[in-house]
Design a protein around this motif. Structure first.
Motif, PDB file in Angstrom:
ATOM      1  N   GLY A 288      45.870  34.657  37.055  1.00 20.61           N
ATOM      2  CA  GLY A 288      44.738  33.762  36.864  1.00 20.61           C
ATOM      3  C   GLY A 288      45.097  32.597  35.962  1.00 20.61           C
ATOM      4  N   GLY A 289      44.182  31.623  35.878  1.00 21.28           N
ATOM      5  CA  GLY A 289      44.429  30.478  35.022  1.00 21.28           C
ATOM      6  C   GLY A 289      43.481  29.344  35.313  1.00 21.28           C
ATOM      7  N   LEU A 290      43.836  28.193  34.793  1.00 24.86           N
ATOM      8  CA  LEU A 290      43.039  26.974  34.960  1.00 24.86           C
ATOM      9  C   LEU A 290      43.679  26.104  36.040  1.00 24.86           C
ATOM     10  N   VAL A 291      42.873  25.659  36.983  1.00 25.40           N
ATOM     11  CA  VAL A 291      43.376  24.810  38.061  1.00 25.40           C
ATOM     12  C   VAL A 291      42.347  23.726  38.354  1.00 25.40           C
ATOM     13  N   GLN A 292      42.811  22.581  38.783  1.00 20.55           N
ATOM     14  CA  GLN A 292      41.911  21.485  39.099  1.00 20.55           C
ATOM     15  C   GLN A 292      41.257  21.684  40.460  1.00 20.55           C
ATOM     16  N   PRO A 293      40.096  21.113  40.670  1.00 26.32           N
ATOM     17  CA  PRO A 293      39.466  21.183  41.996  1.00 26.32           C
ATOM     18  C   PRO A 293      40.403  20.663  43.077  1.00 26.32           C
ATOM     19  N   GLY A 294      40.432  21.381  44.188  1.00 27.77           N
ATOM     20  CA  GLY A 294      41.335  21.032  45.267  1.00 27.77           C
ATOM     21  C   GLY A 294      42.699  21.676  45.159  1.00 27.77           C
ATOM     22  N   GLY A 295      42.967  22.305  44.018  1.00 32.55           N
ATOM     23  CA  GLY A 295      44.263  22.924  43.800  1.00 32.55           C
ATOM     24  C   GLY A 295      44.360  24.321  44.385  1.00 32.55           C
ATOM     25  N   SER A 296      45.519  24.946  44.159  1.00 36.01           N
ATOM     26  CA  SER A 296      45.787  26.281  44.683  1.00 36.01           C
ATOM     27  C   SER A 296      46.221  27.210  43.557  1.00 36.01           C
ATOM     28  N   LEU A 297      45.987  28.498  43.804  1.00 36.80           N
ATOM     29  CA  LEU A 297      46.377  29.515  42.832  1.00 36.80           C
ATOM     30  C   LEU A 297      46.552  30.821  43.593  1.00 36.80           C
ATOM     31  N   ARG A 298      47.498  31.638  43.156  1.00 39.11           N
ATOM     32  CA  ARG A 298      47.662  32.953  43.753  1.00 39.11           C
ATOM     33  C   ARG A 298      47.518  34.008  42.663  1.00 39.11           C
ATOM     34  N   VAL A 299      46.596  34.923  42.876  1.00 37.51           N
ATOM     35  CA  VAL A 299      46.453  36.055  41.960  1.00 37.51           C
ATOM     36  C   VAL A 299      47.053  37.288  42.607  1.00 37.51           C
ATOM     37  N   SER A 300      47.564  38.176  41.767  1.00 36.47           N
ATOM     38  CA  SER A 300      48.256  39.362  42.245  1.00 36.47           C
ATOM     39  C   SER A 300      47.631  40.610  41.659  1.00 36.47           C
ATOM     40  N   CYS A 301      47.854  41.714  42.354  1.00 38.99           N
ATOM     41  CA  CYS A 301      47.370  43.010  41.883  1.00 38.99           C
ATOM     42  C   CYS A 301      48.467  44.034  42.130  1.00 38.99           C
ATOM     43  N   ALA A 302      48.956  44.630  41.056  1.00 32.31           N
ATOM     44  CA  ALA A 302      49.936  45.701  41.168  1.00 32.31           C
ATOM     45  C   ALA A 302      49.186  47.016  41.282  1.00 32.31           C
ATOM     46  N   ALA A 303      49.422  47.743  42.361  1.00 36.74           N
ATOM     47  CA  ALA A 303      48.651  48.954  42.654  1.00 36.74           C
ATOM     48  C   ALA A 303      49.547  50.181  42.627  1.00 36.74           C
ATOM     49  N   SER A 304      49.217  51.125  41.761  1.00 35.96           N
ATOM     50  CA  SER A 304      49.982  52.374  41.702  1.00 35.96           C
ATOM     51  C   SER A 304      49.366  53.385  42.659  1.00 35.96           C
ATOM     52  N   VAL A 305      49.535  53.148  43.961  1.00 38.97           N
ATOM     53  CA  VAL A 305      48.957  54.020  44.982  1.00 38.97           C
ATOM     54  C   VAL A 305      50.028  54.938  45.536  1.00 38.97           C
ATOM     55  N   ARG A 306      49.579  56.050  46.110  1.00 39.64           N
ATOM     56  CA  ARG A 306      50.513  56.990  46.716  1.00 39.64           C
ATOM     57  C   ARG A 306      50.908  56.482  48.102  1.00 39.64           C
ATOM     58  N   THR A 307      52.192  56.461  48.389  1.00 40.79           N
ATOM     59  CA  THR A 307      52.661  55.948  49.679  1.00 40.79           C
ATOM     60  C   THR A 307      52.291  56.867  50.824  1.00 40.79           C
ATOM     61  N   SER A 308      51.945  58.113  50.527  1.00 39.94           N
ATOM     62  CA  SER A 308      51.580  59.056  51.585  1.00 39.94           C
ATOM     63  C   SER A 308      50.140  58.881  52.045  1.00 39.94           C
ATOM     64  N   SER A 309      49.390  58.033  51.363  1.00 37.41           N
ATOM     65  CA  SER A 309      47.986  57.826  51.720  1.00 37.41           C
ATOM     66  C   SER A 309      47.771  56.385  52.151  1.00 37.41           C
ATOM     67  N   SER A 310      46.641  56.136  52.795  1.00 42.32           N
ATOM     68  CA  SER A 310      46.293  54.766  53.157  1.00 42.32           C
ATOM     69  C   SER A 310      45.095  54.329  52.330  1.00 42.32           C
ATOM     70  N   TYR A 311      45.109  53.087  51.967  1.00 39.70           N
ATOM     71  CA  TYR A 311      44.067  52.537  51.112  1.00 39.70           C
ATOM     72  C   TYR A 311      43.539  51.235  51.697  1.00 39.70           C
ATOM     73  N   ALA A 312      42.294  50.984  51.426  1.00 43.02           N
ATOM     74  CA  ALA A 312      41.768  49.646  51.630  1.00 43.02           C
ATOM     75  C   ALA A 312      41.819  48.945  50.281  1.00 43.02           C
ATOM     76  N   MET A 313      42.160  47.668  50.295  1.00 42.72           N
ATOM     77  CA  MET A 313      42.248  46.879  49.072  1.00 42.72           C
ATOM     78  C   MET A 313      41.271  45.719  49.170  1.00 42.72           C
ATOM     79  N   GLY A 314      40.607  45.448  48.070  1.00 47.55           N
ATOM     80  CA  GLY A 314      39.636  44.367  48.070  1.00 47.55           C
ATOM     81  C   GLY A 314      39.754  43.483  46.853  1.00 47.55           C
ATOM     82  N   TRP A 315      39.314  42.259  47.015  1.00 45.35           N
ATOM     83  CA  TRP A 315      39.167  41.328  45.893  1.00 45.35           C
ATOM     84  C   TRP A 315      37.680  40.992  45.767  1.00 45.35           C
ATOM     85  N   PHE A 316      37.206  41.076  44.551  1.00 45.99           N
ATOM     86  CA  PHE A 316      35.828  40.729  44.231  1.00 45.99           C
ATOM     87  C   PHE A 316      35.853  39.753  43.063  1.00 45.99           C
TER      88      PHE A 316
END
Length: 126
Positions: free
Chosen positions: A9-37
């Motif tokens: 996250g951070g400060l960006v000007q209108p019209g600009g771009s930004l990428r946010v990330s999420c590191a998830a400690s999930v089990r590879t043997s399962s399937s998950y849905a991931m969401g951004w709110f």
């Protein structure tokens, strides 16, 4: 126990771009849905985007459709939200969320998600 940690996250000007990330400690043997709110001051938390773990199903809020893209890197267990053409109305704390579910599902309701990160602030301002 699944842990989610947002970053980028951070400060960006209108019209600009930004990428946010999420590191998830999930089990590879399962399937998950991931969401951004997101939650702006004085407002309720709202859905932004979601994806099934395979990426076969993706959903977007109307307000971000065509501007935001959710993606998942299964190898590194990271979830990304690429945000383009940002507007002041996109200013909010962005939360990553996860729920163990069928491989094709990508829920859009807040109450369907079990695991939540602490959020990262995105501010769009000149």
């Amino acid at each position: 126990q699944v842990q989610l940690v947002e970053s980028g996250g951070g400060l960006v000007q209108p019209g600009g771009s930004l990428r946010v990330s999420c590191a998830a400690s999930v089990r590879t043997s399962s399937s998950y849905a991931m969401g951004w709110f997101r939650q702006a001051p004085g407002k309720e938390r709202e859905f932004v985007a979601s994806s099934s773990w395979s990426g076969s199903t993706r959903n977007y809020a109307d307000s971000v459709k065509g501007r935001f893209t959710i993606s998942i890197d299964n190898a590194t267990k990271k979830v990304y939200l690429q945000m383009n053409s940002l507007e002041p109305e996109d200013t909010a704390v962005y939360f990553c969320a996860a729920v163990e579910t069928s491989s094709w599902r990508a829920p859009i309701q807040t109450n369907e998600y079990i695991y939540w990160g602490r959020g990262t602030q995105v501010t769009v301002s000149s």
